[in-house]
Design an enzyme around this catalytic site. Structure first.
Site, PDB file in Angstrom:
ATOM      1  N   TRP A  18     -19.050  -5.364  -3.588  1.00 34.89           N
ATOM      2  CA  TRP A  18     -17.684  -5.619  -3.140  1.00 34.89           C
ATOM      3  C   TRP A  18     -17.605  -7.034  -2.596  1.00 34.89           C
ATOM      4  O   TRP A  18     -18.492  -7.481  -1.859  1.00 34.89           O
ATOM      5  CB  TRP A  18     -17.248  -4.645  -2.040  1.00 34.89           C
ATOM      6  CG  TRP A  18     -15.900  -5.017  -1.486  1.00 34.89           C
ATOM      7  CD1 TRP A  18     -14.685  -4.690  -1.997  1.00 34.89           C
ATOM      8  CD2 TRP A  18     -15.637  -5.856  -0.346  1.00 34.89           C
ATOM      9  NE1 TRP A  18     -13.680  -5.262  -1.254  1.00 34.89           N
ATOM     10  CE2 TRP A  18     -14.240  -5.983  -0.221  1.00 34.89           C
ATOM     11  CE3 TRP A  18     -16.458  -6.516   0.575  1.00 34.89           C
ATOM     12  CZ2 TRP A  18     -13.635  -6.738   0.781  1.00 34.89           C
ATOM     13  CZ3 TRP A  18     -15.860  -7.273   1.579  1.00 34.89           C
ATOM     14  CH2 TRP A  18     -14.455  -7.378   1.681  1.00 34.89           C
TER      15      TRP A  18
ATOM     16  N   GLU B 118     -16.571  -1.901  -6.392  1.00 40.36           N
ATOM     17  CA  GLU B 118     -15.559  -1.374  -5.483  1.00 40.36           C
ATOM     18  C   GLU B 118     -14.318  -2.258  -5.495  1.00 40.36           C
ATOM     19  O   GLU B 118     -14.418  -3.486  -5.431  1.00 40.36           O
ATOM     20  CB  GLU B 118     -16.125  -1.303  -4.060  1.00 40.36           C
ATOM     21  CG  GLU B 118     -15.129  -0.800  -3.037  1.00 40.36           C
ATOM     22  CD  GLU B 118     -15.680  -0.822  -1.621  1.00 40.36           C
ATOM     23  OE1 GLU B 118     -14.980  -0.392  -0.688  1.00 40.36           O
ATOM     24  OE2 GLU B 118     -16.824  -1.291  -1.434  1.00 40.36           O
TER      25      GLU B 118
ATOM     26  N   HIS C  76      -8.564   1.491   0.188  1.00 44.11           N
ATOM     27  CA  HIS C  76      -8.382   0.319  -0.668  1.00 44.11           C
ATOM     28  C   HIS C  76      -7.310   0.494  -1.730  1.00 44.11           C
ATOM     29  O   HIS C  76      -7.397  -0.078  -2.818  1.00 44.11           O
ATOM     30  CB  HIS C  76      -9.714  -0.050  -1.329  1.00 44.11           C
ATOM     31  CG  HIS C  76     -10.688  -0.671  -0.387  1.00 44.11           C
ATOM     32  ND1 HIS C  76     -11.838  -1.299  -0.817  1.00 44.11           N
ATOM     33  CD2 HIS C  76     -10.680  -0.781   0.959  1.00 44.11           C
ATOM     34  CE1 HIS C  76     -12.504  -1.763   0.235  1.00 44.11           C
ATOM     35  NE2 HIS C  76     -11.814  -1.443   1.326  1.00 44.11           N
TER      36      HIS C  76
ATOM     37  N   HIS D 100     -16.406   5.760  -0.573  1.00 45.11           N
ATOM     38  CA  HIS D 100     -16.451   5.345   0.820  1.00 45.11           C
ATOM     39  C   HIS D 100     -15.306   6.056   1.525  1.00 45.11           C
ATOM     40  O   HIS D 100     -14.140   5.839   1.203  1.00 45.11           O
ATOM     41  CB  HIS D 100     -16.284   3.826   0.953  1.00 45.11           C
ATOM     42  CG  HIS D 100     -17.551   3.066   0.767  1.00 45.11           C
ATOM     43  ND1 HIS D 100     -17.630   1.700   0.914  1.00 45.11           N
ATOM     44  CD2 HIS D 100     -18.810   3.484   0.470  1.00 45.11           C
ATOM     45  CE1 HIS D 100     -18.872   1.310   0.708  1.00 45.11           C
ATOM     46  NE2 HIS D 100     -19.607   2.370   0.427  1.00 45.11           N
TER      47      HIS D 100
ATOM     48  N   ASP E 203      -9.753   0.611   8.259  1.00 46.69           N
ATOM     49  CA  ASP E 203     -11.076   1.203   8.508  1.00 46.69           C
ATOM     50  C   ASP E 203     -11.178   1.888   9.853  1.00 46.69           C
ATOM     51  O   ASP E 203     -12.068   1.602  10.659  1.00 46.69           O
ATOM     52  CB  ASP E 203     -12.167   0.132   8.364  1.00 46.69           C
ATOM     53  CG  ASP E 203     -12.468  -0.184   6.911  1.00 46.69           C
ATOM     54  OD1 ASP E 203     -12.575   0.763   6.126  1.00 46.69           O
ATOM     55  OD2 ASP E 203     -12.591  -1.366   6.563  1.00 46.69           O
TER      56      ASP E 203
END
Length: 421
Positions: A184, A225, A263, A287, A297
């Protein structure tokens, strides 16, 4: 009759074996991300400068891990508070440099020996280990990395990626478990670009070069990712969802897709994407995090999407080695041990809920177009005595139940964390 025995009988009436569900969950590995413990700082940079490359941590709660030893101690505390099978998830910036391995080297020169202490840590605790190249918070971000038009910059980061392939192979061989290596980058632009295709062509070529490094795909699972945007790259992200998914689809013999549920656009849900991808891909990686409006996050809660993600993993046969699960969040505004513990326990709770669902019966109702009974049964299942099964699961795993473990954290904070500068 104990509370668990009562719960077991209630579930048995729906044809669900609670003992079998707990035994199944006990063997499901979930990767614990090391970067919650020190706010994504790592140990490979000489200064405690700002995070860059679309990464940002807010808060300054006391007790942050400052050394590998402190971070390992904090991880140990979390492992002791959570049931089930765990893995460790490392970023490359957590390399440990000392006189024994020749001291500091830059990211394009890191080697397996710089992670030997992490291997020893994992071996002592029976953990597997996943890995991530660190394409951010470094002077060679210009600000692009793998998509940079500067050949020197791009070469540096390609070599870093190749080094991480070698390290991932080392981790897999030493620990005897698959190592998921996630690629990523925060490559992108703050404002509207004049060229959207050029950076993506360079990005694709860079990943091609990284994956040309020899590795055993049975042991190392490179991932790509995606992301919508990040700090400083609000207008354009090179590694978009379309790019990353197309790359994985075109290279299924050497990499797999990774979805981070923070994301995507706010109206998208990863739970719906899991069965779609598993229709075509033999394996995928996740994730699990908690976005609030955008990829912030936050600590994973037992919220609707977390439960739906775990339902789809179970319903789609993802627990049979097809879905690799990892946590990914970093909150510096609260006690970091608690942040880790809450998130990991919540993913395990959601998986146990999914394993206790009468999914075969519900699927048969759907196929029979019996939507009325499907809705009724699904709603009734929500009030089954899940908490008693979870408490029994914790007891069998030898960890504290809900309502008990937080006192352990408060003691650790008082005796250990409060003494850190």
């Amino acid at each position: 009759m104990t509370r668990y025995e009562y719960a077991k009988e209630k579930y048995a009436k729906l044809g669900i074996d609670t003992d079998a569900a707990m035994n199944r969950l006990m063997s499901v590995p979930i990767a614990l991300h090391c970067w919650q413990g020190d706010d994504v700082r790592g140990f490979d940079q000489k200064s405690d400068g700002p995070l860059t490359g679309g990464i940002q941590t807010t808060g300054n709660y006391p007790g942050k891990a400052r050394t590998p030893e402190e971070l390992m101690a904090d991880i140990d505390k979390v492992l002791s508070l959570c049931p089930g099978t765990k893995k460790l998830n490392l970023h490359a910036c957590y390399a440990i440099f000392d006189e024994e391995n020749g001291g500091w080297v830059d990211r394009d020169k890191i080697e397996p020996k710089h992670f030997k202490k992490w291997v020893d840590f994992c071996k002592e605790r029976g953990l597997g280990c996943d890995f991530n190249p660190t394409f951010f918070s470094h002077p060679m971000c210009d600000p692009l990395t793998l998509a940079s038009p500067n050949e020197e910059t791009r070469r540096f980061w390609i070599e870093h990626g190749k080094a991480c392939i070698r390290i991932s192979q080392y981790l897999a061989e030493e620990l005897g478990e698959v190592c998921v290596m996630n690629i990523w980058t925060g490559d992108g632009f703050k404002d509207i670009p004049a060229d959207r295709k050029g950076p993506r062509e360079r990005y694709r070529d860079s990943i091609d070069q990284i994956l040309s490094e020899p590795y055993d795909f049975n042991k190392v699972k490179p991932c790509v990712e995606s992301k919508v945007f990040g700090i400083g790259v609000e207008a354009y992200t090179v590694g978009s969802a379309e790019f990353s998914l197309c790359y994985a689809a075109a290279n299924m013999d050497k990499c797999i897709p990774l979805m981070d549920n923070g994301h995507y656009h706010p109206t998208e849900v990863v739970s719906d994407k899991i069965p779609a991808l598993l229709t075509f891909f033999p394996e995928i990686a996740l994730h699990v995090t908690r976005p609030i409006r955008w990829d912030s996050d936050h600590v994973v809660l037992l919220d609707d999407e977390t439960k739906e993600i775990c339902k789809e993993i179970v319903r789609s046969g993802g627990l049979d080695g097809r879905v690799y699960i990892a946590l990914d969040y970093f909150d510096a505004s609260i006690n970091r041990i608690s942040a880790w513990t809450v998130g990991l326990r919540n993913v395990q709770k959601a998986l146990l809920m999914a394993l206790l669902e009468p999914s075969d019966d519900l699927r048969a109702m759907q196929d029979a177009d019996n939507w009325t009974e499907l809705m009724v049964r699904a709603e009734e299942a929500k009030t089954l005595p899940f908490g008693d099964v979870w408490e029994e699961y914790c007891r069998r795993a030898g960890v504290a139940a809900d309502g008990e473990w937080f006192e352990n954290v408060k003691k650790y904070e008082k005796e250990i964390l409060s003494k850190r500068g």
